[in-house]
Design an enzyme around this catalytic site. Structure first.
Site, PDB file in Angstrom:
ATOM      1  N   ASP B  15      -6.665   4.127   8.897  1.00 28.98           N
ATOM      2  CA  ASP B  15      -6.449   2.924   8.078  1.00 28.98           C
ATOM      3  C   ASP B  15      -5.210   2.223   8.596  1.00 28.98           C
ATOM      4  O   ASP B  15      -4.374   2.831   9.265  1.00 28.98           O
ATOM      5  CB  ASP B  15      -6.260   3.325   6.603  1.00 28.98           C
ATOM      6  CG  ASP B  15      -6.216   2.119   5.651  1.00 28.98           C
ATOM      7  OD1 ASP B  15      -6.555   0.997   6.092  1.00 28.98           O
ATOM      8  OD2 ASP B  15      -5.830   2.297   4.492  1.00 28.98           O
ATOM      9  N   SER B  16      -5.077   0.940   8.274  1.00 28.73           N
ATOM     10  CA  SER B  16      -3.832   0.244   8.612  1.00 28.73           C
ATOM     11  C   SER B  16      -2.698   0.701   7.686  1.00 28.73           C
ATOM     12  O   SER B  16      -1.538   0.654   8.071  1.00 28.73           O
ATOM     13  CB  SER B  16      -4.020  -1.271   8.512  1.00 28.73           C
ATOM     14  OG  SER B  16      -4.448  -1.620   7.213  1.00 28.73           O
ATOM     15  N   CYS B  79     -10.695   1.264   6.730  1.00 26.03           N
ATOM     16  CA  CYS B  79      -9.913   0.030   6.639  1.00 26.03           C
ATOM     17  C   CYS B  79     -10.901  -1.122   6.744  1.00 26.03           C
ATOM     18  O   CYS B  79     -11.636  -1.231   7.734  1.00 26.03           O
ATOM     19  CB  CYS B  79      -8.916  -0.006   7.792  1.00 26.03           C
ATOM     20  SG  CYS B  79      -8.098  -1.596   8.046  1.00 26.03           S
ATOM     21  N   GLU B 156      -0.252  -0.275  -6.227  1.00 27.49           N
ATOM     22  CA  GLU B 156       0.935   0.294  -5.572  1.00 27.49           C
ATOM     23  C   GLU B 156       2.119   0.398  -6.536  1.00 27.49           C
ATOM     24  O   GLU B 156       3.016   1.219  -6.337  1.00 27.49           O
ATOM     25  CB  GLU B 156       1.284  -0.511  -4.318  1.00 27.49           C
ATOM     26  CG  GLU B 156       0.148  -0.425  -3.304  1.00 27.49           C
ATOM     27  CD  GLU B 156       0.524  -0.773  -1.880  1.00 27.49           C
ATOM     28  OE1 GLU B 156       1.630  -1.296  -1.661  1.00 27.49           O
ATOM     29  OE2 GLU B 156      -0.293  -0.501  -0.986  1.00 27.49           O
ATOM     30  N   CYS B 194     -12.386  -2.733  -1.175  1.00 24.50           N
ATOM     31  CA  CYS B 194     -11.009  -2.465  -0.758  1.00 24.50           C
ATOM     32  C   CYS B 194     -10.716  -1.020  -1.090  1.00 24.50           C
ATOM     33  O   CYS B 194     -11.069  -0.552  -2.186  1.00 24.50           O
ATOM     34  CB  CYS B 194     -10.043  -3.389  -1.499  1.00 24.50           C
ATOM     35  SG  CYS B 194      -8.298  -2.951  -1.279  1.00 24.50           S
ATOM     36  N   HIS B 196      -8.112   0.402  -1.986  1.00 24.21           N
ATOM     37  CA  HIS B 196      -7.225   0.631  -3.133  1.00 24.21           C
ATOM     38  C   HIS B 196      -7.993   0.619  -4.466  1.00 24.21           C
ATOM     39  O   HIS B 196      -7.520   1.178  -5.454  1.00 24.21           O
ATOM     40  CB  HIS B 196      -6.155  -0.465  -3.228  1.00 24.21           C
ATOM     41  CG  HIS B 196      -4.962  -0.254  -2.346  1.00 24.21           C
ATOM     42  ND1 HIS B 196      -5.046  -0.240  -0.976  1.00 24.21           N
ATOM     43  CD2 HIS B 196      -3.648  -0.071  -2.627  1.00 24.21           C
ATOM     44  CE1 HIS B 196      -3.831  -0.064  -0.469  1.00 24.21           C
ATOM     45  NE2 HIS B 196      -2.975   0.038  -1.445  1.00 24.21           N
TER      46      HIS B 196
END
Lengths: 280, 280
Positions: B15-16, B79, B156, B194, B196
């Site tokens: 992943d980035s 990603c 996050e 995504c 996340h």
């Protein structure tokens, strides 16, 4: 009798992104006849997660572009991370005066605070650098810093006057004031330590306790720049004929987002943002 | 009679950042005895604002690290941006099977949808690539994509079960459903595009209209990887002695944030994240 046409002074403004346009806006308001060149190093943001050496290299490249290619006679580093970690490196690399945003923000807090206790809200990277705490301490202030990572995304989403944003600000400030109380601090001043936050100033002013002063580090940096600039260049500047402000904006990538959002920060159209390649 | 000890297969996940740990989590749940090597190219994120050529170069370097240095026999590109823009380049650069997250997500949507109309929420970069729309269209689906830029910062910040996040999700989905209705679509499936977003799945499931299915592209990618992987390596994998899952995590910068937040995504400790230098 006509006075000779003088080339107006060129002020270079640098940021890792486009948030620093709030500093440019504050400068334009004070020096409407100057020339401005702004560069956002958007290809390499965010700086916050990078090492000091890498940040210094990037920031120096942008500073040199402004001085060598755009003829800037004065630089304002409108980026908290670069101000915290690369100001010395930039000052060493270019032959013109260079000003960051952190020292002016701390000086304005010193002038505003009676209790000597101040709060600082900023991005995670700026808080981790403790640059504001150090600059405040050097002025005899006690500073409590807090990262507010949601505020930049909320500004970039355009929710600058949105109930969700008001609630997020309320939550952050409640936590910060509780922590200040727990540490026995009596803060009377809040420093906005991020160039995005001036767009939230109305919501933040509604959320702070009564009597707390809000310091905008973009405004403080522009004030300091004008004082420094007038001390050096006022004679030339005063002979400049009446003219429109001239602003050129450059970015190293993602011009689209810069153009779309930049006008909100600058409070005037940013015009065509020119793409430049700094290498790296 | 004891069977010979077989080296377990190594699966590389790239992943980035560290959001792709949700894909790793889904893989670990299905292959608990495998070895996993995860790399987050945190020094160079976000990929979303970079050119296709740059993203491909970065992604290939990470893929080669996993194959050459970590012995990965299978790669999952966890990603969305790299899956959308660099999957071909990675497949050309390494001699092992490579799977992205977008095609499995679209296939799972195809299997779930009865109306043939699906919604996709993702980051701004993923939406601008229209990779999900193209993958859905290739399967006879009509897809309406929407960027939800606040969701990653909310995850996050750790606000995965927070009233503010619930309200942001409600606002986004209301806007998306209104746009779908305006376009005459009858969506019955929502794709989480995504890595996340799986952490927000409970809040998202509470916010979608009754009967709408929620597809997690991390889960879908892990399912697809297991099918592909078992087809090739099942005989070896089945002879592996019972053992603990082995996970090694690497990052190219900012190990601190990875370690701090990663466990939430992986739902187990990420352990020591090893810093690697891919150059560039």
């Amino acid at each position: 009798m006509s006075s000779p046409l003088i080339t107006p002074p060129t002020i270079g403004v640098f940021d890792s992104g486009f948030g620093g346009l709030t500093v440019l806006r504050a400068l334009v308001a004070r020096l409407p006849r100057a020339r401005f060149a702004f560069i956002g190093d958007t290809a390499r943001l965010p700086y916050g997660s990078k090492s000091r050496r890498t940040i210094a290299r990037y920031a120096v490249e942008s500073a040199q572009f402004l001085v060598r290619k755009q003829g800037a006679e004065f630089l304002v580093i409108a980026c908290n991370t670069a101000s915290a970690l690369a100001l010395d490196a930039i000052q060493d690399a270019v032959p013109v005066p260079v000003l960051g945003v952190i020292e002016p923000g701390a000086s304005a807090a010193r002038a505003a605070s009676r209790t000597g206790d101040v709060l600082v809200i900023a991005t995670d990277a700026t808080v981790r650098s403790h640059a504001y705490a150090a600059a405040c301490q050097a002025r005899g202030l006690r500073a409590l810093e807090m990262a507010c990572p949601l505020l930049v995304p909320l500004v970039e989403e355009g929710w600058t006057n949105h109930p969700v944003t008001a609630e997020v600000i309320r939550i952050y400030l409640e936590e910060l004031n509780a922590e200040a109380a727990a540490q026995g601090l009596h803060p009377d001043t809040l420093v906005l330590g991020c160039t995005h936050y001036p767009l939230l100033r109305p919501l933040i002013e509604s959320a702070v306790p009564a009597g707390m002063k809000v310091i905008d580090s973009a405004e403080a940096a522009a004030e300091a720049a004008i004082r420094l600039f007038n001390g050096r260049a006022a004679p030339a500047a005063s002979r400049v004929v009446d003219r429109e402000t001239e602003i050129r904006c450059f970015a190293t990538d993602s011009v689209e987002k810069f153009e779309r959002l930049g006008s909100r920060f600058l409070e005037r159209p940013v015009g065509n943002v020119e793409l430049v390649d700094l290498g790296g």
